[in-house]
Write a protein that holds these residues in place. Sequence first.
Motif, mmCIF file in Angstrom:
data_model
loop_
_atom_site.group_PDB
_atom_site.id
_atom_site.type_symbol
_atom_site.label_atom_id
_atom_site.label_comp_id
_atom_site.label_asym_id
_atom_site.label_seq_id
_atom_site.Cartn_x
_atom_site.Cartn_y
_atom_site.Cartn_z
ATOM 1 N N ALA A 199 27.934 49.917 51.340
ATOM 2 C CA ALA A 199 27.047 50.893 50.690
ATOM 3 C C ALA A 199 27.776 52.221 50.484
ATOM 4 O O ALA A 199 27.674 52.831 49.410
ATOM 5 N N PHE A 200 28.529 52.667 51.506
ATOM 6 C CA PHE A 200 29.334 53.889 51.343
ATOM 7 C C PHE A 200 30.345 53.725 50.220
ATOM 8 O O PHE A 200 30.578 54.642 49.425
ATOM 9 N N PHE A 201 30.970 52.544 50.152
ATOM 10 C CA PHE A 201 31.935 52.266 49.094
ATOM 11 C C PHE A 201 31.272 52.352 47.722
ATOM 12 O O PHE A 201 31.811 52.987 46.805
ATOM 13 N N ALA A 202 30.114 51.736 47.564
ATOM 14 C CA ALA A 202 29.432 51.731 46.270
ATOM 15 C C ALA A 202 29.033 53.149 45.855
ATOM 16 O O ALA A 202 29.218 53.545 44.699
ATOM 17 N N ILE A 203 28.530 53.933 46.811
ATOM 18 C CA ILE A 203 28.137 55.314 46.498
ATOM 19 C C ILE A 203 29.356 56.152 46.142
ATOM 20 O O ILE A 203 29.344 56.906 45.170
ATOM 21 N N SER A 204 30.431 55.999 46.925
ATOM 22 C CA SER A 204 31.639 56.781 46.627
ATOM 23 C C SER A 204 32.254 56.354 45.297
ATOM 24 O O SER A 204 32.799 57.182 44.566
ATOM 25 N N ILE A 214 30.391 45.430 41.094
ATOM 26 C CA ILE A 214 29.867 45.967 42.354
ATOM 27 C C ILE A 214 28.346 45.857 42.374
ATOM 28 O O ILE A 214 27.752 45.476 43.394
ATOM 29 N N CYS A 215 27.700 46.151 41.243
ATOM 30 C CA CYS A 215 26.236 46.008 41.176
ATOM 31 C C CYS A 215 25.820 44.553 41.362
ATOM 32 O O CYS A 215 24.804 44.278 42.008
ATOM 33 N N ALA A 216 26.599 43.615 40.802
ATOM 34 C CA ALA A 216 26.307 42.197 41.015
ATOM 35 C C ALA A 216 26.447 41.841 42.488
ATOM 36 O O ALA A 216 25.649 41.071 43.036
ATOM 37 N N MET A 217 27.445 42.416 43.153
ATOM 38 C CA MET A 217 27.640 42.174 44.584
ATOM 39 C C MET A 217 26.482 42.771 45.393
ATOM 40 O O MET A 217 26.009 42.158 46.351
ATOM 41 N N ILE A 218 26.019 43.947 45.006
ATOM 42 C CA ILE A 218 24.865 44.568 45.678
ATOM 43 C C ILE A 218 23.632 43.688 45.487
ATOM 44 O O ILE A 218 22.866 43.460 46.434
ATOM 45 N N ASN A 219 23.459 43.184 44.275
ATOM 46 C CA ASN A 219 22.324 42.298 43.997
ATOM 47 C C ASN A 219 22.400 41.041 44.862
ATOM 48 O O ASN A 219 21.398 40.604 45.435
ATOM 49 N N GLY A 227 20.716 41.364 53.144
ATOM 50 C CA GLY A 227 21.594 42.305 53.827
ATOM 51 C C GLY A 227 22.947 41.777 54.218
ATOM 52 O O GLY A 227 23.800 42.538 54.660
ATOM 53 N N LYS A 228 23.191 40.493 54.064
ATOM 54 C CA LYS A 228 24.502 39.955 54.416
ATOM 55 C C LYS A 228 25.445 40.103 53.224
ATOM 56 O O LYS A 228 25.097 39.769 52.103
ATOM 57 N N VAL A 229 26.629 40.621 53.494
ATOM 58 C CA VAL A 229 27.631 40.749 52.453
ATOM 59 C C VAL A 229 28.115 39.351 52.106
ATOM 60 O O VAL A 229 28.446 38.561 52.984
ATOM 61 N N GLY A 230 28.150 39.026 50.816
ATOM 62 C CA GLY A 230 28.575 37.699 50.387
ATOM 63 C C GLY A 230 30.041 37.453 50.646
ATOM 64 O O GLY A 230 30.821 38.366 50.949
ATOM 65 N N GLU A 231 30.410 36.192 50.559
ATOM 66 C CA GLU A 231 31.805 35.805 50.771
ATOM 67 C C GLU A 231 32.673 36.295 49.612
ATOM 68 O O GLU A 231 32.230 36.356 48.474
ATOM 69 N N ASP A 232 33.905 36.612 49.926
ATOM 70 C CA ASP A 232 34.875 37.037 48.924
ATOM 71 C C ASP A 232 35.429 35.793 48.243
ATOM 72 O O ASP A 232 36.064 34.955 48.880
ATOM 73 N N ILE A 233 35.175 35.652 46.965
ATOM 74 C CA ILE A 233 35.594 34.467 46.226
ATOM 75 C C ILE A 233 37.111 34.322 46.254
ATOM 76 O O ILE A 233 37.647 33.234 46.381
ATOM 77 N N ARG A 234 37.819 35.431 46.157
ATOM 78 C CA ARG A 234 39.282 35.373 46.157
ATOM 79 C C ARG A 234 39.809 34.824 47.469
ATOM 80 O O ARG A 234 40.803 34.121 47.504
ATOM 81 N N SER A 235 39.154 35.125 48.582
ATOM 82 C CA SER A 235 39.599 34.627 49.881
ATOM 83 C C SER A 235 39.454 33.115 49.956
ATOM 84 O O SER A 235 40.296 32.431 50.514
ATOM 85 N N GLU A 236 38.371 32.567 49.398
ATOM 86 C CA GLU A 236 38.168 31.124 49.401
ATOM 87 C C GLU A 236 39.250 30.422 48.587
ATOM 88 O O GLU A 236 39.743 29.373 48.962
ATOM 89 N N GLU A 237 39.622 30.991 47.446
ATOM 90 C CA GLU A 237 40.668 30.403 46.611
ATOM 91 C C GLU A 237 42.010 30.412 47.335
ATOM 92 O O GLU A 237 42.776 29.467 47.243
ATOM 93 N N ARG A 238 42.281 31.491 48.065
ATOM 94 C CA ARG A 238 43.526 31.605 48.796
ATOM 95 C C ARG A 238 43.627 30.529 49.892
ATOM 96 O O ARG A 238 44.669 29.932 50.108
ATOM 97 N N VAL A 239 42.517 30.269 50.581
ATOM 98 C CA VAL A 239 42.496 29.264 51.634
ATOM 99 C C VAL A 239 42.730 27.875 51.052
ATOM 100 O O VAL A 239 43.479 27.066 51.588
ATOM 101 N N LYS A 240 42.108 27.594 49.897
ATOM 102 C CA LYS A 240 42.286 26.295 49.247
ATOM 103 C C LYS A 240 43.748 26.090 48.820
ATOM 104 O O LYS A 240 44.280 25.008 48.916
ATOM 105 N N GLU A 241 44.383 27.164 48.315
ATOM 106 C CA GLU A 241 45.777 27.061 47.885
ATOM 107 C C GLU A 241 46.693 26.820 49.081
ATOM 108 O O GLU A 241 47.663 26.089 48.980
#
Length: 146
Positions: free
Chosen positions: A39-44, A117-122, A129-143
Amino acid sequence: MKRIGSIILALHDASDVFLEAAKVFKYSGREFGASVFFAFFAISWLVLRLIFFPFWVIRATRQLANHIFPSLGFPLSSLDLQQCLNLSESFPMFLYYVFNTLLIMLLIFHIYWWMLICAMINRQLENRGKVGEDIRSEERVKEERS
Protein backbone atom coordinates in the motif's frame (compact mmCIF):
# COMPACT_ATOMS: atom_id res chain seq x y z
CA MET A 1 20.44 18.36 -17.11
CA LYS A 2 22.43 16.68 -14.33
CA ARG A 3 20.10 18.04 -11.69
CA ILE A 4 17.00 16.87 -13.55
CA GLY A 5 18.49 13.38 -13.86
CA SER A 6 19.29 13.30 -10.15
CA ILE A 7 15.74 14.34 -9.28
CA ILE A 8 14.31 11.65 -11.59
CA LEU A 9 16.55 9.04 -9.97
CA ALA A 10 15.49 10.12 -6.47
CA LEU A 11 11.79 10.04 -7.38
CA HIS A 12 12.10 6.54 -8.78
CA ASP A 13 14.23 5.09 -6.00
CA ALA A 14 12.00 6.39 -3.21
CA SER A 15 9.05 4.17 -4.13
CA ASP A 16 11.25 1.15 -4.87
CA VAL A 17 12.19 0.91 -1.19
CA PHE A 18 8.58 0.10 -0.28
CA LEU A 19 8.31 -2.50 -3.03
CA GLU A 20 11.45 -4.29 -1.85
CA ALA A 21 10.17 -4.24 1.75
CA ALA A 22 6.86 -5.72 0.58
CA LYS A 23 8.75 -8.49 -1.24
CA VAL A 24 10.79 -9.28 1.89
CA PHE A 25 7.61 -9.59 3.96
CA LYS A 26 5.93 -11.67 1.26
CA TYR A 27 8.82 -14.10 0.95
CA SER A 28 9.07 -14.43 4.72
CA GLY A 29 5.38 -15.34 4.95
CA ARG A 30 4.17 -12.19 6.70
CA GLU A 31 1.13 -11.21 4.64
CA PHE A 32 0.10 -8.23 6.77
CA GLY A 33 3.51 -6.55 6.43
CA ALA A 34 3.51 -7.28 2.69
CA SER A 35 0.07 -5.69 2.34
CA VAL A 36 1.05 -2.60 4.32
CA PHE A 37 4.26 -2.00 2.38
CA PHE A 38 2.54 -2.70 -0.93
CA ALA A 39 0.00 0.00 0.00
CA PHE A 40 2.88 2.39 0.80
CA PHE A 41 4.44 1.47 -2.54
CA ALA A 42 1.22 2.15 -4.45
CA ILE A 43 0.69 5.51 -2.72
CA SER A 44 4.31 6.57 -3.25
CA TRP A 45 4.11 5.48 -6.91
CA LEU A 46 1.01 7.59 -7.45
CA VAL A 47 2.43 10.66 -5.74
CA LEU A 48 6.01 10.52 -6.99
CA ARG A 49 5.67 9.13 -10.51
CA LEU A 50 2.22 10.30 -11.58
CA ILE A 51 2.02 13.66 -9.81
CA PHE A 52 5.49 15.00 -9.05
CA PHE A 53 7.16 13.62 -12.19
CA PRO A 54 4.89 15.18 -14.83
CA PHE A 55 3.85 18.32 -12.96
CA TRP A 56 7.22 19.12 -11.40
CA VAL A 57 10.04 17.54 -13.40
CA ILE A 58 8.70 17.69 -16.95
CA ARG A 59 7.26 21.14 -16.31
CA ALA A 60 10.62 22.30 -14.93
CA THR A 61 12.41 21.14 -18.09
CA ARG A 62 10.00 23.27 -20.13
CA GLN A 63 10.62 26.36 -18.02
CA LEU A 64 14.37 25.70 -17.86
CA ALA A 65 14.56 25.52 -21.64
CA ASN A 66 13.03 29.00 -21.96
CA HIS A 67 15.87 30.37 -19.81
CA ILE A 68 18.66 28.38 -21.50
CA PHE A 69 17.65 28.98 -25.11
CA PRO A 70 16.37 32.58 -25.21
CA SER A 71 18.48 33.17 -28.35
CA LEU A 72 16.03 31.06 -30.31
CA GLY A 73 13.65 33.99 -30.17
CA PHE A 74 10.41 32.06 -29.96
CA PRO A 75 8.49 30.16 -27.32
CA LEU A 76 9.03 26.42 -27.28
CA SER A 77 5.34 25.79 -27.77
CA SER A 78 5.51 27.49 -31.17
CA LEU A 79 5.65 25.26 -34.23
CA ASP A 80 7.22 27.80 -36.57
CA LEU A 81 9.31 25.44 -38.70
CA GLN A 82 11.16 28.18 -40.50
CA GLN A 83 12.79 29.31 -37.25
CA CYS A 84 13.42 25.70 -36.13
CA LEU A 85 15.27 24.90 -39.35
CA ASN A 86 17.98 27.49 -38.71
CA LEU A 87 20.82 24.97 -38.43
CA SER A 88 23.07 27.21 -36.35
CA GLU A 89 20.52 27.37 -33.52
CA SER A 90 18.33 24.29 -33.91
CA PHE A 91 20.67 21.71 -32.34
CA PRO A 92 19.90 22.72 -28.71
CA MET A 93 16.22 22.75 -29.65
CA PHE A 94 16.59 19.25 -31.11
CA LEU A 95 18.13 18.02 -27.86
CA TYR A 96 15.30 19.60 -25.89
CA TYR A 97 12.73 17.69 -27.93
CA VAL A 98 14.68 14.42 -27.74
CA PHE A 99 15.05 14.54 -23.94
CA ASN A 100 11.50 15.67 -23.30
CA THR A 101 10.17 13.00 -25.66
CA LEU A 102 12.06 10.42 -23.60
CA LEU A 103 10.62 11.88 -20.38
CA ILE A 104 7.10 11.73 -21.81
CA MET A 105 7.69 8.13 -22.91
CA LEU A 106 8.75 7.35 -19.34
CA LEU A 107 5.52 8.95 -18.14
CA ILE A 108 3.56 6.70 -20.52
CA PHE A 109 5.35 3.68 -19.03
CA HIS A 110 4.45 4.96 -15.55
CA ILE A 111 0.78 5.13 -16.54
CA TYR A 112 0.90 1.58 -17.92
CA TRP A 113 2.66 0.28 -14.81
CA TRP A 114 0.12 2.11 -12.63
CA MET A 115 -2.64 0.18 -14.41
CA LEU A 116 -0.80 -3.05 -13.51
CA ILE A 117 -0.46 -1.89 -9.90
CA CYS A 118 -4.21 -1.15 -9.80
CA ALA A 119 -4.87 -4.66 -11.15
CA MET A 120 -2.65 -6.04 -8.38
CA ILE A 121 -4.55 -3.97 -5.78
CA ASN A 122 -7.81 -5.31 -7.20
CA ARG A 123 -6.49 -8.87 -6.97
CA GLN A 124 -5.37 -8.22 -3.38
CA LEU A 125 -8.83 -6.96 -2.44
CA GLU A 126 -10.42 -10.04 -4.04
CA ASN A 127 -8.04 -12.26 -2.03
CA ARG A 128 -9.11 -10.48 1.20
CA GLY A 129 -5.85 -8.70 1.85
CA LYS A 130 -3.37 -11.32 0.73
CA VAL A 131 -0.79 -10.13 -1.76
CA GLY A 132 -1.00 -12.32 -4.86
CA GLU A 133 1.82 -14.47 -6.13
CA ASP A 134 4.45 -12.91 -8.36
CA ILE A 135 3.94 -14.42 -11.81
CA ARG A 136 7.57 -13.83 -12.75
CA SER A 137 8.74 -15.86 -9.74
CA GLU A 138 6.63 -18.85 -10.81
CA GLU A 139 8.12 -18.73 -14.32
CA ARG A 140 11.63 -18.60 -12.89
CA VAL A 141 10.99 -21.70 -10.75
CA LYS A 142 9.62 -23.62 -13.75
CA GLU A 143 12.69 -22.69 -15.83
CA GLU A 144 15.07 -23.84 -13.06
CA ARG A 145 13.29 -27.21 -12.73
CA SER A 146 13.55 -28.01 -16.45
